[in-house]
Design a protein around this motif. Sequence first.
Motif, PDB file in Angstrom:
ATOM      1  N   ASN A  15       0.816  -1.225   0.000  1.00  0.00           N
ATOM      2  CA  ASN A  15       0.000   0.000   0.000  1.00  0.00           C
ATOM      3  C   ASN A  15       0.845   1.269   0.000  1.00  0.00           C
ATOM      4  O   ASN A  15       0.311   2.363   0.145  1.00  0.00           O
ATOM      5  CB  ASN A  15      -0.933   0.013   1.215  1.00  0.00           C
ATOM      6  CG  ASN A  15      -2.051  -0.989   1.082  1.00  0.00           C
ATOM      7  OD1 ASN A  15      -2.432  -1.351  -0.028  1.00  0.00           O
ATOM      8  ND2 ASN A  15      -2.578  -1.447   2.197  1.00  0.00           N
ATOM      9  N   HIS A  16       2.148   1.110  -0.142  1.00  0.00           N
ATOM     10  CA  HIS A  16       3.068   2.249  -0.170  1.00  0.00           C
ATOM     11  C   HIS A  16       3.591   2.442  -1.589  1.00  0.00           C
ATOM     12  O   HIS A  16       3.764   1.481  -2.334  1.00  0.00           O
ATOM     13  CB  HIS A  16       4.250   2.022   0.775  1.00  0.00           C
ATOM     14  CG  HIS A  16       3.834   1.887   2.198  1.00  0.00           C
ATOM     15  ND1 HIS A  16       3.777   2.962   3.051  1.00  0.00           N
ATOM     16  CD2 HIS A  16       3.451   0.818   2.928  1.00  0.00           C
ATOM     17  CE1 HIS A  16       3.372   2.552   4.238  1.00  0.00           C
ATOM     18  NE2 HIS A  16       3.172   1.245   4.185  1.00  0.00           N
ATOM     19  N   LYS A  27       6.957   9.940  -0.780  1.00  0.00           N
ATOM     20  CA  LYS A  27       6.354   8.678  -0.354  1.00  0.00           C
ATOM     21  C   LYS A  27       4.868   8.922  -0.136  1.00  0.00           C
ATOM     22  O   LYS A  27       4.473   9.975   0.374  1.00  0.00           O
ATOM     23  CB  LYS A  27       6.992   8.188   0.943  1.00  0.00           C
ATOM     24  CG  LYS A  27       8.439   7.779   0.780  1.00  0.00           C
ATOM     25  CD  LYS A  27       9.002   7.300   2.103  1.00  0.00           C
ATOM     26  CE  LYS A  27      10.469   6.950   1.953  1.00  0.00           C
ATOM     27  NZ  LYS A  27      11.049   6.510   3.235  1.00  0.00           N
ATOM     28  N   ARG A  29       0.680   6.772   0.207  1.00  0.00           N
ATOM     29  CA  ARG A  29      -0.115   5.563   0.391  1.00  0.00           C
ATOM     30  C   ARG A  29      -1.084   5.451  -0.778  1.00  0.00           C
ATOM     31  O   ARG A  29      -1.591   6.461  -1.271  1.00  0.00           O
ATOM     32  CB  ARG A  29      -0.904   5.632   1.696  1.00  0.00           C
ATOM     33  CG  ARG A  29      -0.061   5.715   2.962  1.00  0.00           C
ATOM     34  CD  ARG A  29       0.600   4.403   3.305  1.00  0.00           C
ATOM     35  NE  ARG A  29      -0.367   3.337   3.463  1.00  0.00           N
ATOM     36  CZ  ARG A  29      -0.632   2.695   4.586  1.00  0.00           C
ATOM     37  NH1 ARG A  29       0.032   3.010   5.674  1.00  0.00           N
ATOM     38  NH2 ARG A  29      -1.519   1.722   4.613  1.00  0.00           N
TER      39      ARG A  29
END
Length: 73
Positions: A15-16, A27, A29
């Motif tokens: 999920n990253h 970064k 999600r």
Amino acid sequence: MCLAVPLKIVSVEGNHAVGEAGGLTQKLRVDFLPGIQPGDYVMVHAGFAIEKLTEQQARENLACIQEAIDALA
């Protein structure tokens, strides 16, 4: 005021993900957008990808952001 920014997905791990725009990486999600792949464009708000975009939509959004930045300079 809230602002969402279009980013191109560089990598995805679970999920990253890592997104890129203008040479900067972030970064984020991708919980809300299953199936996102490197090369996809997404709108990111508060560290979450909230909408998938076409490349053209992303470029138009980035152009609008740059126009606002230029107007303030």
